[in-house]
Design a protein around this motif. Structure first.
Motif, PDB file in Angstrom:
ATOM      1  N   THR A  10       0.846  -1.190   0.000  1.00 37.69           N
ATOM      2  CA  THR A  10       0.000   0.000   0.000  1.00 37.69           C
ATOM      3  C   THR A  10       0.885   1.245   0.000  1.00 37.69           C
ATOM      4  O   THR A  10       2.051   1.185   0.401  1.00 37.69           O
ATOM      5  CB  THR A  10      -0.901   0.016   1.237  1.00 37.69           C
ATOM      6  N   PRO A  11       0.350   2.395  -0.460  1.00 38.96           N
ATOM      7  CA  PRO A  11       1.156   3.622  -0.426  1.00 38.96           C
ATOM      8  C   PRO A  11       1.667   3.963   0.972  1.00 38.96           C
ATOM      9  O   PRO A  11       2.799   4.420   1.130  1.00 38.96           O
ATOM     10  CB  PRO A  11       0.181   4.682  -0.943  1.00 38.96           C
ATOM     11  N   ALA A  12       0.830   3.720   1.984  1.00 43.04           N
ATOM     12  CA  ALA A  12       1.253   4.015   3.353  1.00 43.04           C
ATOM     13  C   ALA A  12       2.416   3.127   3.773  1.00 43.04           C
ATOM     14  O   ALA A  12       3.366   3.585   4.429  1.00 43.04           O
ATOM     15  CB  ALA A  12       0.079   3.832   4.319  1.00 43.04           C
ATOM     16  N   LEU A  13       2.356   1.846   3.388  1.00 46.34           N
ATOM     17  CA  LEU A  13       3.452   0.929   3.720  1.00 46.34           C
ATOM     18  C   LEU A  13       4.730   1.321   2.992  1.00 46.34           C
ATOM     19  O   LEU A  13       5.823   1.288   3.581  1.00 46.34           O
ATOM     20  CB  LEU A  13       3.051  -0.506   3.361  1.00 46.34           C
ATOM     21  N   THR A  14       4.606   1.721   1.735  1.00 46.11           N
ATOM     22  CA  THR A  14       5.781   2.135   0.970  1.00 46.11           C
ATOM     23  C   THR A  14       6.445   3.349   1.604  1.00 46.11           C
ATOM     24  O   THR A  14       7.677   3.408   1.745  1.00 46.11           O
ATOM     25  CB  THR A  14       5.379   2.451  -0.480  1.00 46.11           C
ATOM     26  N   ARG A  15       5.634   4.331   2.004  1.00 48.16           N
ATOM     27  CA  ARG A  15       6.194   5.526   2.647  1.00 48.16           C
ATOM     28  C   ARG A  15       6.881   5.167   3.963  1.00 48.16           C
ATOM     29  O   ARG A  15       7.955   5.684   4.274  1.00 48.16           O
ATOM     30  CB  ARG A  15       5.090   6.560   2.885  1.00 48.16           C
ATOM     31  N   TRP A  16       6.259   4.287   4.729  1.00 49.90           N
ATOM     32  CA  TRP A  16       6.832   3.877   6.019  1.00 49.90           C
ATOM     33  C   TRP A  16       8.193   3.198   5.806  1.00 49.90           C
ATOM     34  O   TRP A  16       9.153   3.498   6.524  1.00 49.90           O
ATOM     35  CB  TRP A  16       5.872   2.938   6.735  1.00 49.90           C
ATOM     36  N   GLU A  17       8.272   2.306   4.833  1.00 46.35           N
ATOM     37  CA  GLU A  17       9.524   1.589   4.586  1.00 46.35           C
ATOM     38  C   GLU A  17      10.616   2.533   4.094  1.00 46.35           C
ATOM     39  O   GLU A  17      11.783   2.388   4.466  1.00 46.35           O
ATOM     40  CB  GLU A  17       9.292   0.457   3.590  1.00 46.35           C
ATOM     41  N   GLN A  18      10.247   3.502   3.251  1.00 44.84           N
ATOM     42  CA  GLN A  18      11.238   4.468   2.773  1.00 44.84           C
ATOM     43  C   GLN A  18      11.824   5.273   3.926  1.00 44.84           C
ATOM     44  O   GLN A  18      13.011   5.596   3.929  1.00 44.84           O
ATOM     45  CB  GLN A  18      10.612   5.404   1.752  1.00 44.84           C
ATOM     46  N   ARG A  19      10.984   5.592   4.911  1.00 46.30           N
ATOM     47  CA  ARG A  19      11.432   6.441   6.014  1.00 46.30           C
ATOM     48  C   ARG A  19      12.173   5.662   7.100  1.00 46.30           C
ATOM     49  O   ARG A  19      12.981   6.251   7.833  1.00 46.30           O
ATOM     50  CB  ARG A  19      10.228   7.154   6.643  1.00 46.30           C
ATOM     51  N   ARG A  70       4.082  -2.331  10.041  1.00 45.96           N
ATOM     52  CA  ARG A  70       4.016  -2.750   8.639  1.00 45.96           C
ATOM     53  C   ARG A  70       2.911  -3.784   8.420  1.00 45.96           C
ATOM     54  O   ARG A  70       2.287  -3.813   7.359  1.00 45.96           O
ATOM     55  CB  ARG A  70       5.375  -3.296   8.188  1.00 45.96           C
ATOM     56  N   LEU A  71       2.678  -4.620   9.411  1.00 46.86           N
ATOM     57  CA  LEU A  71       1.566  -5.573   9.310  1.00 46.86           C
ATOM     58  C   LEU A  71       0.237  -4.835   9.198  1.00 46.86           C
ATOM     59  O   LEU A  71      -0.623  -5.190   8.378  1.00 46.86           O
ATOM     60  CB  LEU A  71       1.581  -6.506  10.526  1.00 46.86           C
ATOM     61  N   ARG A  72       0.070  -3.783  10.017  1.00 43.25           N
ATOM     62  CA  ARG A  72      -1.180  -3.008   9.983  1.00 43.25           C
ATOM     63  C   ARG A  72      -1.316  -2.237   8.677  1.00 43.25           C
ATOM     64  O   ARG A  72      -2.400  -2.189   8.080  1.00 43.25           O
ATOM     65  CB  ARG A  72      -1.212  -2.041  11.174  1.00 43.25           C
ATOM     66  N   LEU A  73      -0.217  -1.617   8.216  1.00 45.14           N
ATOM     67  CA  LEU A  73      -0.281  -0.800   7.004  1.00 45.14           C
ATOM     68  C   LEU A  73      -0.449  -1.640   5.738  1.00 45.14           C
ATOM     69  O   LEU A  73      -0.975  -1.152   4.742  1.00 45.14           O
ATOM     70  CB  LEU A  73       0.979   0.060   6.877  1.00 45.14           C
ATOM     71  N   SER A  74       0.007  -2.886   5.777  1.00 46.64           N
ATOM     72  CA  SER A  74      -0.096  -3.734   4.585  1.00 46.64           C
ATOM     73  C   SER A  74      -1.525  -4.150   4.286  1.00 46.64           C
ATOM     74  O   SER A  74      -1.847  -4.493   3.137  1.00 46.64           O
ATOM     75  CB  SER A  74       0.767  -4.989   4.767  1.00 46.64           C
ATOM     76  N   LYS A  75      -2.380  -4.180   5.326  1.00 46.99           N
ATOM     77  CA  LYS A  75      -3.777  -4.602   5.194  1.00 46.99           C
ATOM     78  C   LYS A  75      -3.897  -6.036   4.670  1.00 46.99           C
ATOM     79  O   LYS A  75      -4.872  -6.399   4.005  1.00 46.99           O
ATOM     80  CB  LYS A  75      -4.564  -3.644   4.287  1.00 46.99           C
ATOM     81  N   MET A 101      19.663  -6.042   3.222  1.00 49.44           N
ATOM     82  CA  MET A 101      20.470  -4.985   2.623  1.00 49.44           C
ATOM     83  C   MET A 101      19.872  -4.472   1.322  1.00 49.44           C
ATOM     84  O   MET A 101      19.977  -3.288   0.997  1.00 49.44           O
ATOM     85  CB  MET A 101      21.890  -5.495   2.366  1.00 49.44           C
ATOM     86  N   VAL A 102      19.238  -5.348   0.552  1.00 49.35           N
ATOM     87  CA  VAL A 102      18.639  -4.915  -0.720  1.00 49.35           C
ATOM     88  C   VAL A 102      17.541  -3.895  -0.456  1.00 49.35           C
ATOM     89  O   VAL A 102      17.432  -2.885  -1.159  1.00 49.35           O
ATOM     90  CB  VAL A 102      18.085  -6.128  -1.490  1.00 49.35           C
ATOM     91  N   LYS A 103      16.715  -4.128   0.563  1.00 45.72           N
ATOM     92  CA  LYS A 103      15.652  -3.174   0.885  1.00 45.72           C
ATOM     93  C   LYS A 103      16.228  -1.858   1.396  1.00 45.72           C
ATOM     94  O   LYS A 103      15.674  -0.788   1.131  1.00 45.72           O
ATOM     95  CB  LYS A 103      14.712  -3.781   1.921  1.00 45.72           C
ATOM     96  N   VAL A 104      17.325  -1.936   2.132  1.00 42.95           N
ATOM     97  CA  VAL A 104      17.969  -0.705   2.589  1.00 42.95           C
ATOM     98  C   VAL A 104      18.461   0.100   1.387  1.00 42.95           C
ATOM     99  O   VAL A 104      18.260   1.320   1.310  1.00 42.95           O
ATOM    100  CB  VAL A 104      19.145  -1.029   3.532  1.00 42.95           C
ATOM    101  N   TYR A 105      19.094  -0.583   0.450  1.00 42.88           N
ATOM    102  CA  TYR A 105      19.569   0.109  -0.749  1.00 42.88           C
ATOM    103  C   TYR A 105      18.405   0.718  -1.524  1.00 42.88           C
ATOM    104  O   TYR A 105      18.491   1.847  -2.018  1.00 42.88           O
ATOM    105  CB  TYR A 105      20.342  -0.872  -1.636  1.00 42.88           C
ATOM    106  N   TRP A 106      17.308  -0.026  -1.651  1.00 40.82           N
ATOM    107  CA  TRP A 106      16.136   0.484  -2.367  1.00 40.82           C
ATOM    108  C   TRP A 106      15.605   1.745  -1.692  1.00 40.82           C
ATOM    109  O   TRP A 106      15.246   2.718  -2.372  1.00 40.82           O
ATOM    110  CB  TRP A 106      15.053  -0.588  -2.389  1.00 40.82           C
ATOM    111  N   ALA A 107      15.562   1.754  -0.361  1.00 40.56           N
ATOM    112  CA  ALA A 107      15.067   2.925   0.352  1.00 40.56           C
ATOM    113  C   ALA A 107      15.974   4.129   0.124  1.00 40.56           C
ATOM    114  O   ALA A 107      15.502   5.263  -0.023  1.00 40.56           O
ATOM    115  CB  ALA A 107      14.965   2.617   1.857  1.00 40.56           C
TER     116      ALA A 107
END
Length: 225
Positions: A10-19, A70-75, A101-107
């Protein structure tokens, strides 16, 4: 939604992970430092043992809060555990956080217009960083489990580091091997990760060489008969 439908964040989950990915990666380094101190420092090193225990527990609590958010934001409800199985394993075994590490790099890259490194350089760099952090984590875990066990061949942290290097590179001399059930579980996991990381690095390096040779062939003038 069908269970077979790929889950999109979800957009909310994406924003949370980026931050949060980069701060949580920093927290994972704090966790690793605290755990390393508890394993390697003398038992009478007070109050530092207590401080390191607080750091380990506090950072793990941060990981738990992040997982719940993230569990809550993923719905996704209960499907989150299955879809994000790596996150679940990392929560239970925080020493495996280098696998993210891949997710860290993506963020990090989401904050830039274009990557600073080429594809092959990125794969090799981040596989190398993951291997170093994962090898250090496995060394700590195996030393903690093995050094006091009867018949153990891993008696010092140096032995554990040597064993981790052997295992990650799939050499396996056999001079240092875990004898405890927990140590063998760590070894099995490190073997699987070592194969994956080694395959990623060698495959990327081979592809890069092929590209270089192809460009050189294209630059060569046609030979006269």
């Amino acid at each position: 939604m069908s269970d077979r439908t790929p889950a999109r964040p979800t957009p909310a989950l994406t924003r949370w992970e980026q931050r949060t990915e980069v701060p949580l990666f920093a927290a994972s380094l704090v966790f690793l430092a605290g755990y390393a101190f508890r394993v390697l420092a003398p038992h009478d090193a007070q109050p530092w043992h207590d401080i390191s225990l607080v750091l380990v527990n506090a950072t793990w609590l941060l990981f738990l809060v992040d997982y719940v958010v993230r569990l809550r934001l993923s719905k996704l409800g209960h499907r989150f555990v299955r879809v994000h199985w790596l996150d679940t394993i990392v929560l239970l075994l925080p020493l495996l956080r280098p696998l993210r590490m891949v997710k860290v790099y993506w963020a990090v890259q989401q904050r830039r217009d274009r990557p600073r490194l080429g594809l092959y350089a990125r794969v090799i760099t981040y596989a190398g960083m993951t291997a170093v952090l994962l090898g250090f984590s496995a060394s700590l875990a195996v030393y903690h489990l093995e050094h006091g066990a009867p018949g153990a061949s891993i008696r010092t942290f140096g032995d554990a580091v040597w064993w981790a290097c052997e295992t990650l590179t799939t050499v396996g001399y056999g001079d240092a091997t875990p004898v405890t059930p927990g140590g063998r579980v760590v070894a099995a996991g490190l073997m699987a990760c070592g194969l994956g990381l080694l395959g990623a690095v060698t495959g990327s390096f081979s592809s890069w060489l092929i590209q270089v040779f192809r460009r050189e062939d294209e630059k060569e003038p046609p030979r006269s008969g």
